[in-house]
Design a protein around this motif. Structure first.
Motif, PDB file in Angstrom:
ATOM      1  N   THR A   1       0.560  -0.920   0.191  1.00  0.00           N
ATOM      2  CA  THR A   1      -0.062   0.337   0.479  1.00  0.00           C
ATOM      3  C   THR A   1       0.933   0.911   0.058  1.00  0.00           C
ATOM      4  O   THR A   1       0.512   2.574  -0.578  1.00  0.00           O
TER       5      THR A   1
ATOM      6  N   THR B   1       0.846   4.337  -2.751  1.00  0.00           N
ATOM      7  CA  THR B   1       0.935   5.935  -2.784  1.00  0.00           C
ATOM      8  C   THR B   1       1.875   6.464  -3.349  1.00  0.00           C
ATOM      9  O   THR B   1       1.694   7.197  -3.444  1.00  0.00           O
TER      10      THR B   1
ATOM     11  N   LYS C   1       1.649   6.399  -6.992  1.00  0.00           N
ATOM     12  CA  LYS C   1       0.164   6.966  -7.266  1.00  0.00           C
ATOM     13  C   LYS C   1       0.522   8.325  -7.658  1.00  0.00           C
ATOM     14  O   LYS C   1       0.904   9.421  -7.901  1.00  0.00           O
ATOM     15  N   LYS C   2       1.838   9.029  -6.551  1.00  0.00           N
ATOM     16  CA  LYS C   2       2.200  10.336  -6.520  1.00  0.00           C
ATOM     17  C   LYS C   2       3.189  10.715  -7.651  1.00  0.00           C
ATOM     18  O   LYS C   2       3.830  11.498  -8.100  1.00  0.00           O
TER      19      LYS C   2
END
Length: 207
Positions: A171, A175, A178-179
């Motif tokens: 996870t 994150t 994605k950033k």
């Protein structure tokens, strides 16, 4: 049927060992960056089966056979490490099935079988994992209780704890990925993920 005191002591002991960054956790984070948590579950399945197999083998003494035939263990390490190294180099060069595409910003489908194999090989070819299981598990087996229920209880704790930690790392990787993608740093994400994969490969081969 089981010694609850020993089991309750085993839970935090294994959690501390599992949450510590290692090859499997780094692999989960890397895959979380590139293919997402959902597809990383296939790697996790292979890793969990591998960890459970190592734990069972360590308890019943199969680890001793591995020590008698180290050449097989070394071969497995080099094959697994070489495959991960190849994937890492491909990702670093923004090529291969796991590299992000600049236009689509998605990954090509690496097969579920390959993901499963990555997790399984990384788990069973990790000598530190074997050493840890051999040294850790026997003290938590009580001679005053039946062997099988105790082993099943320990394996359950190991699998649940390991899965929870893998999800945390995957996870976190998703994150980060994605950033970076949102900021159009796809090349940077590929290089970062590829570098981590190469580190895992070298770690596996040299350990």
């Amino acid at each position: 049927m089981v010694d609850l005191t020993l089991l309750l002591l085993f839970i935090p002991t294994f959690f501390i060992a599992s949450i510590t960054p290692g090859m499997c956790m780094t692999l989960a984070m890397t895959l979380g960056m590139t293919i997402g948590v959902k597809r990383t579950l296939w790697m996790m399945l292979g890793e969990l089966i591998g960890v459970a197999a190592v734990a069972i083998a360590a308890v019943i003494g199969v680890a001793a056979l591995m020590l008698e035939w180290p050449i097989l263990f070394q071969a497995l390490k080099f094959v697994g490490g070489g495959y991960l190294f190849y994937i890492g180099v491909s990702m670093w060069r923004s090529k291969g099935k796991m590299a992000l595409n600049h236009q689509q910003k998605t990954t090509e489908k690496i097969s579920n079988k390959n993901l499963f194999n990555q997790g399984f090989i990384t788990a069973i070819a990790n000598p530190k994992g074997w050493a840890f299981m051999v040294s850790l598990l026997p003290p938590f087996i009580s001679a005053n209780y039946p062997f099988v229920p105790q082993l099943l209880s320990l394996i359950t704790i190991i699998v649940v704890t390991e899965f929870s930690c893998l999800m945390l790392y995957a996870t976190g990787g998703k994150t980060i990925g994605k950033k970076l993608v949102e900021k159009n740093n796809v090349k940077l994400l590929n290089k970062l993920s590829g570098t981590l994969m190469i580190i895992i490969a070298l770690w596996l081969i040299s350990s």
